[in-house]
Design a protein around this motif. Structure first.
Motif, mmCIF file in Angstrom:
data_model
loop_
_atom_site.group_PDB
_atom_site.id
_atom_site.type_symbol
_atom_site.label_atom_id
_atom_site.label_comp_id
_atom_site.label_asym_id
_atom_site.label_seq_id
_atom_site.Cartn_x
_atom_site.Cartn_y
_atom_site.Cartn_z
ATOM 1 N N LYS A 40 39.507 -4.526 56.924
ATOM 2 C CA LYS A 40 40.603 -3.741 56.355
ATOM 3 C C LYS A 40 41.048 -2.646 57.312
ATOM 4 O O LYS A 40 42.243 -2.377 57.469
ATOM 5 C CB LYS A 40 40.166 -3.122 55.033
ATOM 6 C CG LYS A 40 40.019 -4.136 53.904
ATOM 7 C CD LYS A 40 39.614 -3.456 52.606
ATOM 8 C CE LYS A 40 39.478 -4.470 51.478
ATOM 9 N NZ LYS A 40 39.085 -3.830 50.201
ATOM 10 N N LEU A 41 40.065 -2.028 57.976
ATOM 11 C CA LEU A 41 40.402 -0.971 58.929
ATOM 12 C C LEU A 41 41.203 -1.532 60.098
ATOM 13 O O LEU A 41 42.184 -0.917 60.555
ATOM 14 C CB LEU A 41 39.115 -0.295 59.430
ATOM 15 C CG LEU A 41 39.289 0.851 60.423
ATOM 16 C CD1 LEU A 41 40.101 1.985 59.789
ATOM 17 C CD2 LEU A 41 37.935 1.374 60.899
ATOM 18 N N GLU A 42 40.802 -2.705 60.562
ATOM 19 C CA GLU A 42 41.532 -3.327 61.660
ATOM 20 C C GLU A 42 42.961 -3.688 61.219
ATOM 21 O O GLU A 42 43.940 -3.512 61.980
ATOM 22 C CB GLU A 42 40.796 -4.595 62.121
ATOM 23 C CG GLU A 42 41.382 -5.249 63.344
ATOM 24 C CD GLU A 42 41.253 -4.377 64.572
ATOM 25 O OE1 GLU A 42 42.048 -4.554 65.521
ATOM 26 O OE2 GLU A 42 40.327 -3.504 64.590
ATOM 27 N N LEU A 43 43.103 -4.191 59.969
ATOM 28 C CA LEU A 43 44.428 -4.497 59.440
ATOM 29 C C LEU A 43 45.282 -3.233 59.329
ATOM 30 O O LEU A 43 46.464 -3.234 59.697
ATOM 31 C CB LEU A 43 44.286 -5.172 58.078
ATOM 32 C CG LEU A 43 45.596 -5.527 57.357
ATOM 33 C CD1 LEU A 43 46.425 -6.517 58.197
ATOM 34 C CD2 LEU A 43 45.307 -6.105 55.975
ATOM 35 N N LYS A 46 46.523 -2.238 62.729
ATOM 36 C CA LYS A 46 47.664 -3.063 63.159
ATOM 37 C C LYS A 46 48.934 -2.655 62.417
ATOM 38 O O LYS A 46 50.015 -2.529 63.029
ATOM 39 C CB LYS A 46 47.360 -4.534 62.916
ATOM 40 C CG LYS A 46 46.266 -5.088 63.816
ATOM 41 C CD LYS A 46 45.994 -6.555 63.524
ATOM 42 C CE LYS A 46 44.908 -7.099 64.437
ATOM 43 N NZ LYS A 46 44.620 -8.534 64.155
ATOM 44 N N GLN A 47 48.787 -2.447 61.098
ATOM 45 C CA GLN A 47 49.964 -2.031 60.324
ATOM 46 C C GLN A 47 50.466 -0.674 60.784
ATOM 47 O O GLN A 47 51.696 -0.450 60.883
ATOM 48 C CB GLN A 47 49.605 -1.988 58.825
ATOM 49 C CG GLN A 47 49.350 -3.360 58.222
ATOM 50 C CD GLN A 47 48.879 -3.274 56.786
ATOM 51 O OE1 GLN A 47 48.551 -2.180 56.303
ATOM 52 N NE2 GLN A 47 48.851 -4.426 56.104
ATOM 53 N N HIS A 96 50.134 0.538 63.765
ATOM 54 C CA HIS A 96 50.745 0.337 65.082
ATOM 55 C C HIS A 96 52.175 -0.225 64.940
ATOM 56 O O HIS A 96 53.117 0.201 65.630
ATOM 57 C CB HIS A 96 49.875 -0.611 65.910
ATOM 58 C CG HIS A 96 50.426 -0.882 67.268
ATOM 59 N ND1 HIS A 96 50.463 0.066 68.276
ATOM 60 C CD2 HIS A 96 50.991 -2.018 67.793
ATOM 61 C CE1 HIS A 96 51.010 -0.453 69.344
ATOM 62 N NE2 HIS A 96 51.337 -1.737 69.075
ATOM 63 N N VAL A 97 52.295 -1.184 63.989
ATOM 64 C CA VAL A 97 53.637 -1.744 63.741
ATOM 65 C C VAL A 97 54.565 -0.667 63.205
ATOM 66 O O VAL A 97 55.747 -0.562 63.601
ATOM 67 C CB VAL A 97 53.538 -2.924 62.758
ATOM 68 C CG1 VAL A 97 54.935 -3.376 62.319
ATOM 69 C CG2 VAL A 97 52.773 -4.082 63.393
ATOM 70 N N LEU A 98 54.028 0.171 62.304
ATOM 71 C CA LEU A 98 54.835 1.247 61.741
ATOM 72 C C LEU A 98 55.277 2.221 62.824
ATOM 73 O O LEU A 98 56.447 2.640 62.868
ATOM 74 C CB LEU A 98 54.042 1.967 60.648
ATOM 75 C CG LEU A 98 54.736 3.150 59.972
ATOM 76 C CD1 LEU A 98 56.034 2.687 59.281
ATOM 77 C CD2 LEU A 98 53.798 3.814 58.965
ATOM 78 N N LEU A 99 54.356 2.567 63.719
ATOM 79 C CA LEU A 99 54.705 3.479 64.814
ATOM 80 C C LEU A 99 55.764 2.853 65.720
ATOM 81 O O LEU A 99 56.725 3.516 66.157
ATOM 82 C CB LEU A 99 53.452 3.831 65.628
ATOM 83 C CG LEU A 99 52.469 4.809 64.970
ATOM 84 C CD1 LEU A 99 51.266 5.027 65.886
ATOM 85 C CD2 LEU A 99 53.150 6.153 64.679
ATOM 86 N N SER A 100 55.581 1.570 65.996
ATOM 87 C CA SER A 100 56.580 0.887 66.858
ATOM 88 C C SER A 100 57.950 0.868 66.179
ATOM 89 O O SER A 100 58.997 1.102 66.826
ATOM 90 C CB SER A 100 56.125 -0.548 67.143
ATOM 91 O OG SER A 100 54.884 -0.542 67.815
ATOM 92 N N THR A 101 57.954 0.622 64.882
ATOM 93 C CA THR A 101 59.212 0.602 64.132
ATOM 94 C C THR A 101 59.865 1.976 64.143
ATOM 95 O O THR A 101 61.097 2.107 64.327
ATOM 96 C CB THR A 101 58.958 0.161 62.690
ATOM 97 O OG1 THR A 101 58.312 -1.125 62.708
ATOM 98 C CG2 THR A 101 60.261 0.068 61.909
#
Length: 203
Positions: free
Chosen positions: A160-163, A166-167, A169-174
């Motif tokens: 869950k922590l790894e997920l 990733k989420q 990281h995606v949010l930051l990229s967005t």
């Protein structure tokens, strides 16, 4: 024969001397009387009387000699008795020493047994404070199951922590892309405004 007292020994030894007169003196008197009797020119009555006296003196010497032999024999028996008593005492002393040595060994053996018992009791108390092997195995199995469950939970938490990483990281990229888009739109609007201004001034 039983042991006699010192007074009895002294009294019996004094009997050797007869009635107070020495045997040597009696024998000397007897020899003198015999010599006188042999050489006496007296009457037969006087010779017979002197003969009877010599017989009496000889009887006294024989009686004294008999008492001396009896006392001597008694002393021999007493010496044998003393030797037996001494031997018996020596045997008793030796036996007492052996018994004392055996008692010392028994005392040491008893002390060793007592020490072993105390150590055994102390060890038994320590053992009683801990569960038995079956109970220990059950506890180990329970701990192993609990450890497996905790390991499984940790794996789930790690996943869950790894997920979430990733989420995030995606949010930051967005967010960065959105910010970049906003900045580009703002810059484009500024460029359009700058181009419209000179045209208006020329009119």
């Amino acid at each position: 024969m039983g042991a006699v007292t010192d007074d009895e020994v002294i009294r019996k030894r004094l009997l050797i001397d007869g009635d107070g007169a020495g045997d040597d003196r009696r024998i000397n008197v007897l020899l003198k009387s015999f010599t006188k009797w042999c050489n006496s020119p007296g009457s037969p009555e006087e010779g017979f009387t002197q003969y009877q006296r010599m017989l009496g003196t000889l009887a006294q010497c024989e009686f004294s000699m008999g008492k001396t032999l009896m006392v001597y024999d008694m002393n021999l028996r007493e010496m044998e008795n003393y030797e037996k008593i001494y031997t018996n005492i020596e045997q008793n002393i030796t036996s007492a020493h052996e018994k004392i040595a055996e008692c010392k060994k028994e005392i040491l053996r008893a002390k060793r047994i007592r020490k072993n018992r105390q150590e055994y009791d102390a060890l038994a108390k320590v053992i009683q404070q801990h569960p038995d092997r079956h109970e220990t195995l059950k506890q180990l199995e329970a701990l192993d199951k609990e450890l497996q469950q905790l390991s499984h939970i940790k794996e789930n938490v790690d996943a869950k922590l790894e997920l979430r990483k990733k989420q995030f990281h995606v949010l930051l990229s967005t967010i960065q892309e959105l910010q970049q888009t906003l900045e580009n739109d703002e810059k484009s609007d500024n460029d359009d405004n700058n181009q419209e201004s000179p045209v208006e001034n020329g009119e």
